[in-house]
Design a protein around this motif. Structure first.
Motif, PDB file in Angstrom:
ATOM      1  N   MET A 192      -1.004   2.075  11.680  1.00  0.00           N
ATOM      2  CA  MET A 192      -1.277   0.561  11.114  1.00  0.00           C
ATOM      3  C   MET A 192       0.195   0.351  10.668  1.00  0.00           C
ATOM      4  SD  MET A 192      -4.596   1.475   8.165  1.00  0.00           S
ATOM      5  CE  MET A 192      -6.200   1.679   8.752  1.00  0.00           C
ATOM      6  N   ILE A 193       0.136  -0.818   9.969  1.00  0.00           N
ATOM      7  CA  ILE A 193       1.535  -2.118   9.457  1.00  0.00           C
ATOM      8  C   ILE A 193       2.081  -1.481   8.864  1.00  0.00           C
ATOM      9  CG2 ILE A 193       3.309  -3.811   9.046  1.00  0.00           C
ATOM     10  CD1 ILE A 193       0.460  -5.242  10.908  1.00  0.00           C
ATOM     11  N   GLY A 194       2.426  -0.905   8.469  1.00  0.00           N
ATOM     12  CA  GLY A 194       2.931  -0.139   7.089  1.00  0.00           C
ATOM     13  C   GLY A 194       4.261  -0.500   6.705  1.00  0.00           C
ATOM     14  N   VAL A 195       3.853  -1.289   5.131  1.00  0.00           N
ATOM     15  CA  VAL A 195       4.784  -1.824   4.959  1.00  0.00           C
ATOM     16  C   VAL A 195       4.954  -1.050   3.113  1.00  0.00           C
ATOM     17  CG1 VAL A 195       4.849  -4.574   3.292  1.00  0.00           C
ATOM     18  CG2 VAL A 195       3.459  -4.239   5.581  1.00  0.00           C
ATOM     19  N   GLY A 196       6.737  -1.021   2.931  1.00  0.00           N
ATOM     20  CA  GLY A 196       6.223  -0.477   1.844  1.00  0.00           C
ATOM     21  C   GLY A 196       6.992  -1.071   0.081  1.00  0.00           C
ATOM     22  N   VAL A 197       6.976  -0.733  -0.944  1.00  0.00           N
ATOM     23  CA  VAL A 197       6.995  -1.549  -1.871  1.00  0.00           C
ATOM     24  C   VAL A 197       8.149  -0.232  -3.061  1.00  0.00           C
ATOM     25  CG1 VAL A 197       5.052  -3.318  -1.919  1.00  0.00           C
ATOM     26  CG2 VAL A 197       5.244  -1.114  -2.770  1.00  0.00           C
ATOM     27  N   THR A 198       8.453  -0.753  -3.484  1.00  0.00           N
ATOM     28  CA  THR A 198       9.964  -0.303  -4.144  1.00  0.00           C
ATOM     29  C   THR A 198       9.741  -0.072  -6.017  1.00  0.00           C
ATOM     30  OG1 THR A 198      11.988  -2.362  -4.267  1.00  0.00           O
ATOM     31  CG2 THR A 198      11.711  -0.824  -2.667  1.00  0.00           C
ATOM     32  N   THR A 199       7.915  -0.396  -5.947  1.00  0.00           N
ATOM     33  CA  THR A 199       7.955   0.236  -7.296  1.00  0.00           C
ATOM     34  C   THR A 199       7.498   1.118  -7.595  1.00  0.00           C
ATOM     35  OG1 THR A 199       6.092  -0.792  -6.575  1.00  0.00           O
ATOM     36  CG2 THR A 199       7.543  -2.388  -8.052  1.00  0.00           C
TER      37      THR A 199
END
Length: 229
Positions: A192-199
């Motif tokens: 899958m496409i991995g999308v990181g968030v910084t929360t």
């Protein structure tokens, strides 16, 4: 084309530190008191710095499943897994989840784009359902994959793979959005496409080597999706 978004829960729908950091250090102390063991030993298992009342960025409370943590607490405390689970379930229900945004309208807008939405979490199903219901997310989620559903906790990719398989999606059509390296490794392992968030507890520099994209939080996701068209 992205046809589905598979979200992590803690640190993705929620601000991880705002939700947990004021609670976990005291929970560690309460568990140590109730089991008559050293607070430092319990803190070491959870990955908590009691001197600063801070959750360590890659501590077990951030990365591990409930069962993995309990397996280490059993020999330390002398309590059974069942007793530890009962203690934890009663305690964790008191935690107020601090969401990154108002989830019902946010998730509704994503669904109106034609996206299928789901959650893959290292929390147990009962805990996940309790929190997701309180957040108002449940009506918008096609599927929830929890750590006790038989696929193993992240970073194992099996739960993410099963989400796609069950909904008739190709893994490459799914973006897995999360705040931790366990999420990014699960995304990569599942294709899958991995999308990181910084929360969560990691900043963009820590996420970037492991993610396909890094966003400040989930509210930036619609703009990122628009930029792909």
């Amino acid at each position: 084309m992205i046809r589905a978004i598979l979200f992590d829960k803690d640190g993705t729908f929620t601000d991880f530190r705002a939700t947990w950091e004021g609670w976990v250090p005291d929970a560690v102390r309460r568990l140590a008191r109730d089991t008559d063991v050293s607070p430092a030993a319990v803190a070491d298992i959870f990955g908590v710095d009691l001197s600063a009342d801070r959750i360590l960025p890659q501590g077990r409370f951030v990365t591990a499943s409930h069962d993995q943590t309990v397996a280490l607490l059993e020999p330390l405390t002398g309590w059974s897994a069942h007793r530890l689970a009962d203690w934890w379930d009663a305690e964790v229900e008191t935690v107020q989840q601090v969401t990154v945004t108002d989830l019902p309208p946010y998730l509704g807008a994503l669904r109106r784009r034609g996206l299928t939405l789901g959650v893959v979490t290292n929390a147990h199903r009962a805990e996940a359902l309790h929190h997701l219901t309180d957040m108002g997310a449940m009506p918008h989620l096609a599927r929830i994959v929890a750590a006790d559903d038989g696929f193993g906790p992240k970073p194992a990719p099996d739960g993410a793979r099963d989400f796609a398989r069950a909904l008739g999606l190709d893994a490459a059509e799914v973006a897995l959005v999360g705040d931790g390296l366990t999420d990014m490794h699960a995304a990569r392992g599942a294709g899958m496409i991995g999308v990181g968030v910084t929360t969560g507890t990691l900043d963009a520099a820590m996420l970037a080597p492991h993610a396909d994209h890094v966003l400040p939080d989930i509210t930036a996701l619609p703009g990122w999706l628009d930029g792909r068209t």
